[in-house]
Write a protein that holds these residues in place. Structure first.
Motif, mmCIF file in Angstrom:
data_model
loop_
_atom_site.group_PDB
_atom_site.id
_atom_site.type_symbol
_atom_site.label_atom_id
_atom_site.label_comp_id
_atom_site.label_asym_id
_atom_site.label_seq_id
_atom_site.Cartn_x
_atom_site.Cartn_y
_atom_site.Cartn_z
ATOM 1 N N PRO B 93 -105.837 -33.603 -13.215
ATOM 2 C CA PRO B 93 -106.136 -33.800 -11.797
ATOM 3 C C PRO B 93 -104.904 -33.570 -10.937
ATOM 4 O O PRO B 93 -103.772 -33.690 -11.398
ATOM 5 C CB PRO B 93 -106.574 -35.259 -11.732
ATOM 6 C CG PRO B 93 -105.943 -35.909 -12.906
ATOM 7 C CD PRO B 93 -105.832 -34.863 -13.972
ATOM 8 N N THR B 94 -105.129 -33.240 -9.681
ATOM 9 C CA THR B 94 -104.057 -32.995 -8.721
ATOM 10 C C THR B 94 -103.951 -34.182 -7.773
ATOM 11 O O THR B 94 -104.948 -34.624 -7.217
ATOM 12 C CB THR B 94 -104.341 -31.705 -7.930
ATOM 13 O OG1 THR B 94 -104.451 -30.636 -8.855
ATOM 14 C CG2 THR B 94 -103.228 -31.413 -6.948
ATOM 15 N N VAL B 95 -102.747 -34.668 -7.626
ATOM 16 C CA VAL B 95 -102.501 -35.838 -6.774
ATOM 17 C C VAL B 95 -101.312 -35.542 -5.865
ATOM 18 O O VAL B 95 -100.374 -34.854 -6.276
ATOM 19 C CB VAL B 95 -102.211 -37.096 -7.633
ATOM 20 C CG1 VAL B 95 -101.807 -38.281 -6.762
ATOM 21 C CG2 VAL B 95 -103.412 -37.454 -8.482
ATOM 22 N N THR B 96 -101.370 -36.046 -4.646
ATOM 23 C CA THR B 96 -100.254 -35.936 -3.709
ATOM 24 C C THR B 96 -99.643 -37.314 -3.488
ATOM 25 O O THR B 96 -100.374 -38.291 -3.299
ATOM 26 C CB THR B 96 -100.738 -35.349 -2.373
ATOM 27 O OG1 THR B 96 -101.235 -34.034 -2.607
ATOM 28 C CG2 THR B 96 -99.608 -35.286 -1.352
ATOM 29 N N VAL B 97 -98.331 -37.375 -3.543
ATOM 30 C CA VAL B 97 -97.605 -38.621 -3.291
ATOM 31 C C VAL B 97 -96.491 -38.325 -2.293
ATOM 32 O O VAL B 97 -95.689 -37.421 -2.527
ATOM 33 C CB VAL B 97 -96.987 -39.185 -4.587
ATOM 34 C CG1 VAL B 97 -96.171 -40.442 -4.293
ATOM 35 C CG2 VAL B 97 -98.070 -39.497 -5.613
ATOM 36 N N PRO B 137 -100.468 -36.002 -12.435
ATOM 37 C CA PRO B 137 -99.798 -37.224 -12.891
ATOM 38 C C PRO B 137 -99.191 -37.005 -14.278
ATOM 39 O O PRO B 137 -99.861 -36.523 -15.190
ATOM 40 C CB PRO B 137 -100.938 -38.256 -12.957
ATOM 41 C CG PRO B 137 -102.027 -37.695 -12.099
ATOM 42 C CD PRO B 137 -101.910 -36.203 -12.215
ATOM 43 N N ALA B 139 -98.642 -39.228 -16.287
ATOM 44 C CA ALA B 139 -99.450 -40.091 -17.162
ATOM 45 C C ALA B 139 -100.587 -39.315 -17.810
ATOM 46 O O ALA B 139 -100.925 -39.539 -18.976
ATOM 47 C CB ALA B 139 -100.016 -41.270 -16.360
ATOM 48 N N THR B 181 -95.695 -43.596 -17.064
ATOM 49 C CA THR B 181 -97.156 -43.671 -17.037
ATOM 50 C C THR B 181 -97.674 -44.333 -15.764
ATOM 51 O O THR B 181 -98.873 -44.559 -15.633
ATOM 52 C CB THR B 181 -97.679 -44.423 -18.277
ATOM 53 O OG1 THR B 181 -97.006 -45.689 -18.351
ATOM 54 C CG2 THR B 181 -97.422 -43.643 -19.546
ATOM 55 N N PRO B 183 -98.853 -44.441 -11.905
ATOM 56 C CA PRO B 183 -99.653 -43.383 -11.257
ATOM 57 C C PRO B 183 -98.887 -42.530 -10.252
ATOM 58 O O PRO B 183 -99.347 -41.448 -9.904
ATOM 59 C CB PRO B 183 -100.781 -44.158 -10.562
ATOM 60 C CG PRO B 183 -100.330 -45.573 -10.482
ATOM 61 C CD PRO B 183 -99.359 -45.796 -11.616
ATOM 62 N N ARG B 316 -95.070 -46.307 7.737
ATOM 63 C CA ARG B 316 -94.954 -45.386 6.603
ATOM 64 C C ARG B 316 -96.339 -44.987 6.115
ATOM 65 O O ARG B 316 -97.252 -45.803 6.113
ATOM 66 C CB ARG B 316 -94.192 -46.056 5.452
ATOM 67 C CG ARG B 316 -92.762 -46.413 5.825
ATOM 68 C CD ARG B 316 -91.977 -46.825 4.603
ATOM 69 N NE ARG B 316 -92.438 -48.088 4.064
ATOM 70 C CZ ARG B 316 -92.208 -48.483 2.815
ATOM 71 N NH1 ARG B 316 -91.531 -47.706 2.000
ATOM 72 N NH2 ARG B 316 -92.626 -49.649 2.398
ATOM 73 N N SER B 317 -96.477 -43.733 5.659
ATOM 74 C CA SER B 317 -97.772 -43.248 5.182
ATOM 75 C C SER B 317 -97.943 -43.444 3.694
ATOM 76 O O SER B 317 -98.949 -43.009 3.137
ATOM 77 C CB SER B 317 -97.926 -41.760 5.471
ATOM 78 O OG SER B 317 -97.555 -41.470 6.773
ATOM 79 N N PRO B 319 -96.451 -46.086 0.172
ATOM 80 C CA PRO B 319 -95.530 -47.123 -0.297
ATOM 81 C C PRO B 319 -94.238 -46.552 -0.878
ATOM 82 O O PRO B 319 -93.270 -47.283 -1.044
ATOM 83 C CB PRO B 319 -96.319 -47.841 -1.394
ATOM 84 C CG PRO B 319 -97.733 -47.422 -1.256
ATOM 85 C CD PRO B 319 -97.725 -46.093 -0.584
#
Lengths: 377, 377
Positions: B93-97, B137, B139, B181, B183, B316-317, B319
């Motif tokens: 999966p693709t995630v944006t942080v 991720p 993980a 691991t 997220p 902040r957008s 954490p």
């Protein structure tokens, strides 16, 4: 703390639209107000519009005077606090977290088809939603209060009024302090960029990403730090997991496992159960989530679980967001049972058999979701 | 793995603008390429534009053929993997942080003003930036490989080429498996919504929010799961913390503490050191960050730390984002020493005295940042 209302459903909540829900929103119970929009409508985009977001209440919807609202922080802290909403905004940083909330009772209706679950709501797969929550980190507020060594839990009390066993009290629950001080846990005042609405906990609610929705206490007016979990009914009795063999007649409430982190779950949102669809390419869509770790695979099956095909996972904007997915099936005319299974990065999977997920209160049904459809030529 | 270049600075990196950096970007070292934009320019918005984002290299900037690039996952895993970039995008999966990265050497120049730090770069407060990282991720990839019980660390090796003590090797480092691991840790291919640029690790880099930048290994081509930390020079020797009294002559390298989580830090970005500003209202702006917990307060002082005034913290957008802040001071003509201090939700603060932060390699300077300005009538 000032409250209005007397426990009856306020008149303005009876009419659809008046309190800001979409006409697709289905009221499952009027008082306390419980409802949601069909799952089919929830997967149109990553963010669930507020007017589609499920509402799960155990008591009244308090109308709190935001100007007079106070949050108290007490218990095992060095400096008990009483904070107004301007205090919170002024004294603490503001953070936004996109996170999915799922009711522990989501998908209970499938368990109820197996055996009755008296007194509990028959949620389909709609008691879930993904929103941008803005507020202050709970960690920051706990730091200001100064948590005393030996403390292990943070308990939240809501300003609503629940009537249970002849007593009246606010909904409440607790989370372990290790989670309460994680950066993603908020005391939130905005949802999807707008001030929280009444039924979603205005003016202030807890948001605990990764945990059952019940811990994201709405209308929060009290935080108590303690060496033990909350003694609120919804922590000590409700929202506990029991093995399949336990019944209401045989239950030893103290032996139940308090619910917290959400297990891996997935549901087919579209097509809906009993849908009739044209032959050929059928795009199946749904959501998957896990409180423990990122979802890594979602697979769908058109033959009840014998052959599986991987679904595409949509990009997520946050590690705490749900994972929307879709898969294109090529279906000849006939009757089909579609099913889905997901796995998270800790290797957690879902039970195949609904009987494995069974518990007499009907919580955390994460057995493989099944949808029966008819494909017509 | 195919590489081009021979360790010399590629010609196209000599000219400002050619490799996509803003003209304000200051090259501190040409080969290996190291530089950044003045801190004053970094606080204009929450997201640091890529053309302003600091670059910290220990070796060559490899030009990797993305189509031929492979990531291997080996060590204490059940199923060693070799993954192409399309494999990564397809299988995970693709995630944006949104996350801040800070070089462990950020603010070293202030330590160097106290005593020399031979052979290390004199970073001011510009070796920090906040970006949206998109990837898969870590993980999820580790789950696919199946981490074996007993494993404790994930090590990363980069496709660059460092020359050190007569040996040539890729930059590397490791993080504890518990972090690997989590997220928020990604194998990233996009930065601020665009494909990673060459100097930021294209086609694939690690992003470890909350940890020193050195653990976010660029051009990553190998992940090794192990029961011990990486044996790479940059884990076993560099990026270690020693007490102030230790010197290069007396050091026992093995006794150093491997750096990981970023301690609380804050810097005044505007006005710049030695600025001359008009009398009256002076808006002081800067950033604060902590890898451990949300920043809860930032305070500024115009008299070198005797009296403090709270700063406003910008929303902040995420954490994992940095915390931008500002404070308005009213200053009469004269000479001032502005200083800043921050506190995070775990109660961590910054040392007042630079001598407390001193270490002979010049890492993690988080002593209170001081800026001398002249206010003119």
């Amino acid at each position: 703390m000032p409250r209005q209302g007397d426990g009856d459903t306020p008149v303005e909540l009876r009419g659809v639209g008046v309190f800001g829900k979409h006409q697709a929103f289905v009221v499952k119970e009027a008082n306390p107000l419980n409802g949601g929009a069909p799952a089919q409508r929830l997967v149109a985009g990553a963010l669930t519009p507020v007017d589609h977001f499920f509402v799960r209440n155990h008591g009244s919807i308090p109308r709190i005077d935001a100007a007079a609202h106070r949050l108290s922080v007490t218990g095992m802290v060095q400096r008990p606090l009483t904070l107004s909403l301007p205090d919170l905004r002024r004294q603490f940083p503001t953070v936004t977290v996109e996170a999915v909330l799922e009711c522990a009772g989501n998908r209970r209706s499938e368990l109820m088809a197996l055996r009755p679950v008296p007194g509990e709501l028959p949620w389909d797969a709609e008691a879930v939603g993904n929103a941008e929550w803005t507020g202050v980190p709970l960690a920051a507020v706990l730091a200001a209060a100064g948590v005393v060594p030996g403390a292990l839990h943070a308990a939240f009390n809501g300003g609503d009024e629940v009537t249970k066993d002849g007593r009246r009290f606010g909904f409440g629950g607790s989370i372990p302090l290790a989670k309460a001080t994680a950066p993603e846990v908020l005391l939130a005042f905005d949802m999807n960029g707008e001030p929280l609405r009444l039924e979603h906990g205005a003016p202030l609610r807890v948001v605990v990403p990764g945990y059952i929705g019940a811990r994201s206490v709405k209308w929060v007016d009290e935080i108590v730090v303690s060496d033990r979990p909350s003694e609120n009914y919804f922590q000590t009795k409700a929202y506990k997991m029991f093995p399949p063999a336990v019944t209401a007649a045989t239950v030893d409430w103290a032996s139940g496992k308090m619910l917290g982190e959400i297990p891996v779950n997935a549901a087919i949102a579209d097509p809906a159960d009993h849908a009739v669809v044209p032959a050929g390419r059928c795009v199946v869509r749904g959501y998957a989530l896990s409180g423990a770790a990122p979802i890594v695979t979602v697979e769908v099956s058109a033959d009840g679980g014998r052959r599986w095909q991987p679904a595409s996972l949509q990009p997520r904007s946050s590690p705490w967001a749900w994972c929307l997915w879709d898969a294109a099936l090529d279906l000849a005319p006939g009757a089909y049972e579609l099913t889905v299974r997901a796995r998270d990065a800790r290797g957690a999977t879902q039970p195949d058999d609904m009987a494995e997920a069974w518990n007499f209160k009907g919580y955390l049904n994460n057995a493989r979701h099944r949808v029966r459809i008819t494909v017509q030529s």
